[in-house]
Design a protein around this motif. Sequence first.
Motif, PDB file in Angstrom:
ATOM      1  N   ARG A 140       0.815  -3.877   4.209  1.00 30.42           N
ATOM      2  CA  ARG A 140      -0.589  -3.629   3.893  1.00 30.42           C
ATOM      3  C   ARG A 140      -0.777  -3.636   2.386  1.00 30.42           C
ATOM      4  NH1 ARG A 140      -3.594   2.061   5.507  1.00 30.42           N
ATOM      5  NH2 ARG A 140      -5.535   1.738   4.344  1.00 30.42           N
ATOM      6  N   ARG A 141      -1.812  -4.332   1.918  1.00 27.50           N
ATOM      7  CA  ARG A 141      -2.055  -4.452   0.488  1.00 27.50           C
ATOM      8  C   ARG A 141      -2.660  -3.176  -0.081  1.00 27.50           C
ATOM      9  NH1 ARG A 141      -2.508  -9.118  -2.352  1.00 27.50           N
ATOM     10  NH2 ARG A 141      -4.386  -8.332  -3.357  1.00 27.50           N
ATOM     11  N   LEU A 142      -2.546  -3.053  -1.391  1.00 28.30           N
ATOM     12  CA  LEU A 142      -3.025  -1.852  -2.066  1.00 28.30           C
ATOM     13  C   LEU A 142      -4.536  -1.702  -1.964  1.00 28.30           C
ATOM     14  CD1 LEU A 142      -1.992   0.528  -3.815  1.00 28.30           C
ATOM     15  CD2 LEU A 142      -2.475  -0.871  -5.826  1.00 28.30           C
ATOM     16  N   ASP A 143      -5.272  -2.824  -1.902  1.00 30.09           N
ATOM     17  CA  ASP A 143      -6.728  -2.768  -1.857  1.00 30.09           C
ATOM     18  C   ASP A 143      -7.277  -2.790  -0.438  1.00 30.09           C
ATOM     19  OD1 ASP A 143      -5.894  -5.305  -1.317  1.00 30.09           O
ATOM     20  OD2 ASP A 143      -7.300  -6.319  -2.657  1.00 30.09           O
ATOM     21  N   GLU A 144      -6.417  -2.708   0.565  1.00 26.50           N
ATOM     22  CA  GLU A 144      -6.872  -2.714   1.959  1.00 26.50           C
ATOM     23  C   GLU A 144      -7.165  -1.280   2.420  1.00 26.50           C
ATOM     24  OE1 GLU A 144      -4.644  -6.772   3.520  1.00 26.50           O
ATOM     25  OE2 GLU A 144      -3.931  -4.825   4.204  1.00 26.50           O
ATOM     26  N   HIS A 145      -8.264  -0.760   1.938  1.00 22.09           N
ATOM     27  CA  HIS A 145      -8.711   0.561   2.335  1.00 22.09           C
ATOM     28  C   HIS A 145     -10.221   0.623   2.141  1.00 22.09           C
ATOM     29  CE1 HIS A 145      -9.539   2.069  -1.765  1.00 22.09           C
ATOM     30  NE2 HIS A 145      -8.524   1.311  -2.118  1.00 22.09           N
ATOM     31  N   LYS A 189       0.348   9.512   0.377  1.00 20.38           N
ATOM     32  CA  LYS A 189      -0.951   9.042   0.837  1.00 20.38           C
ATOM     33  C   LYS A 189      -1.639  10.115   1.678  1.00 20.38           C
ATOM     34  CE  LYS A 189      -0.455   4.980  -0.981  1.00 20.38           C
ATOM     35  NZ  LYS A 189      -1.304   4.529  -2.090  1.00 20.38           N
ATOM     36  N   TYR A 213      -9.903  -3.680  -8.481  1.00 16.99           N
ATOM     37  CA  TYR A 213      -8.508  -4.088  -8.391  1.00 16.99           C
ATOM     38  C   TYR A 213      -8.316  -5.461  -9.045  1.00 16.99           C
ATOM     39  CZ  TYR A 213      -7.487  -0.370  -5.029  1.00 16.99           C
ATOM     40  OH  TYR A 213      -7.297   0.838  -4.424  1.00 16.99           O
ATOM     41  N   HIS A 272       5.861   3.490  -5.237  1.00 18.36           N
ATOM     42  CA  HIS A 272       5.234   2.477  -6.077  1.00 18.36           C
ATOM     43  C   HIS A 272       6.086   2.242  -7.321  1.00 18.36           C
ATOM     44  CE1 HIS A 272       1.611   2.045  -3.748  1.00 18.36           C
ATOM     45  NE2 HIS A 272       1.388   3.350  -3.771  1.00 18.36           N
ATOM     46  N   TYR A 324       0.826  -1.209   0.000  1.00 20.93           N
ATOM     47  CA  TYR A 324       0.000   0.000   0.000  1.00 20.93           C
ATOM     48  C   TYR A 324       0.860   1.258   0.000  1.00 20.93           C
ATOM     49  CZ  TYR A 324      -3.498   3.383   1.616  1.00 20.93           C
ATOM     50  OH  TYR A 324      -4.320   4.473   1.735  1.00 20.93           O
ATOM     51  N   TYR A 325       1.941   1.244   0.760  1.00 20.64           N
ATOM     52  CA  TYR A 325       2.827   2.402   0.867  1.00 20.64           C
ATOM     53  C   TYR A 325       3.976   2.350  -0.139  1.00 20.64           C
ATOM     54  CZ  TYR A 325       0.432   3.488   5.242  1.00 20.64           C
ATOM     55  OH  TYR A 325      -0.523   3.801   6.181  1.00 20.64           O
TER      56      TYR A 325
END
Length: 549
Positions: free
Chosen positions: A517-522, A478, A546, A288, A79-80
Amino acid sequence: MYLIRTHRTFSKLKTILSRHYSQAALVDQNEYTETPEYPPILDMSIPGRKLRERQIIHEKIKKLNTVEEKQMALNMPRYYGWPCVMLHEDKVPYNAMPLVQCYTRTHFIPSEKLPDSYADNTSTAEEITKEVKSFIEDAVCIESEGVDREVLLSTDKSELSQKENAVAKCIVKQINRIICNNLTDKVPHILSSQVDFEPRHEAFWFVGGVDIPTSVRLWRQKYKCYEERMDENVDRPVQYKGTPLLTLRNKLPLKPIIPYSEAKNPDFKVPKFTYAPNNIGYFQEFRHGTNIPGYWPGDYDEFGVLSYHGRGHILDRKDTFGPEDNLEALHCQAMKASFGWLLAQANFQGFTTYNDITYPLVTQTVITNGQLWSFYAYQLNTIVMHNEQMDENPKHNICFGTKPMKLYDNIENGKVNGLNEEVLKMLVQFYLNSPEEREHDLKPFLGKEEQIVADIEDDKKRCWLESRYKHLVSNRPKHFLEPEVYLWEKIYKIKFDTRYHEKKRRPFELDINPYKRRLDEHLPPYIPKVLRPYPRSKKKFETTYYPDV
């Protein structure tokens, strides 16, 4: 025959009826074979299971239809962003040649002339050189001494190097204009090629076989499952960033310099560099991974022909490095720039750092300050260098490079003295190298109907993927700050556990790595009640698209 069973957990549910069939009725006669067929024997060790999990992810990325979805899939685990080793085009530390060759898997061949594949256009290049010689002399003279220009200086580079790159950029623009105008009616690919000024070139890939960082070793010491895998190598994410002075690209790729089968030649050697990159002078940055060859997916001219680069960074290097290391710095710059541009182009053809290219890609690179010129021809044969393939992959990339050569001796009284026609002829030969159509499929890993996001018919999915992809490659920070361990916590909670009465709330106290943390965990965007589908809808959040990896 029916069996009556009651649900164990939910006793209030109705009884479940299931039918019991005889074993003989379930057997299909077609299942019998002449020879016995056994299921594959799987490696059930921890490394074997982890390897199968990675291979499944690699196969999922390979089966994605569009370029943008593949690029998003590469960033899904973080994610970051990734802790990327940053390879900047104009920042070459001392003795960086082994690392650059290893990270780009490039066999470098020093040469005094261009490869043999350029021999066919030698006579034509000599004629064109004589035609454009006088025009180029005037252009060099005017841009070098006839223009009083103001350079907007930045703080990260010296004033001398920035002025040299500014003069080189102006000279390159004029020389490119003169040669292209002369060749337009002689070779058809020049007229159809597109010229970009200072485009954005970025490339992202993984390099395996690298020693583990100290932080990873300390983390592994906490768990027994890593006792036998304490020294197991890890993948390092690598990010290249560069800005050429000028580039040419065409709708067709250049023809290979050497046959693709020669990429496995055992005579090609690449040094193995396993040390931490900060020992050389390359450092990490959380970001990224991005692959950008100077244009967005779907552009018609998607193959590079020629790129010009400045060499002002040589003036910022210490005198103690010596002329030999300065020469190696130019070679490193050419290898990074060529590999990075071709890797980004390969990603736009549907290949990734996990799925190797099926055909070679070629580019031509020129490094100059207006007077000194270096020529490089680069052929990309492989882009797979992660842990499982670093030692097993037999293919290597090839780079032919020359030493810096003077285009002219000096400028006196408004005239150029001693123009070197051989240097000008080599430059013209780069322009005469015409792209050709390939007989094979250029995009074997992309969908047949959907190859880019613009091909998707669903409006919501197309707009969402386009917006999310552009935001991802912009690498904006972010909304919330990245997780941080403060200095007092390192002292009083990690190194010395002196605050054991406090409640454990921080991620490192709960054994949580927030960077995984995964990119889609929001939480997706909220849909107000007034905007929900009529008459009633319980859907509170917008749909996300995603890739499933």
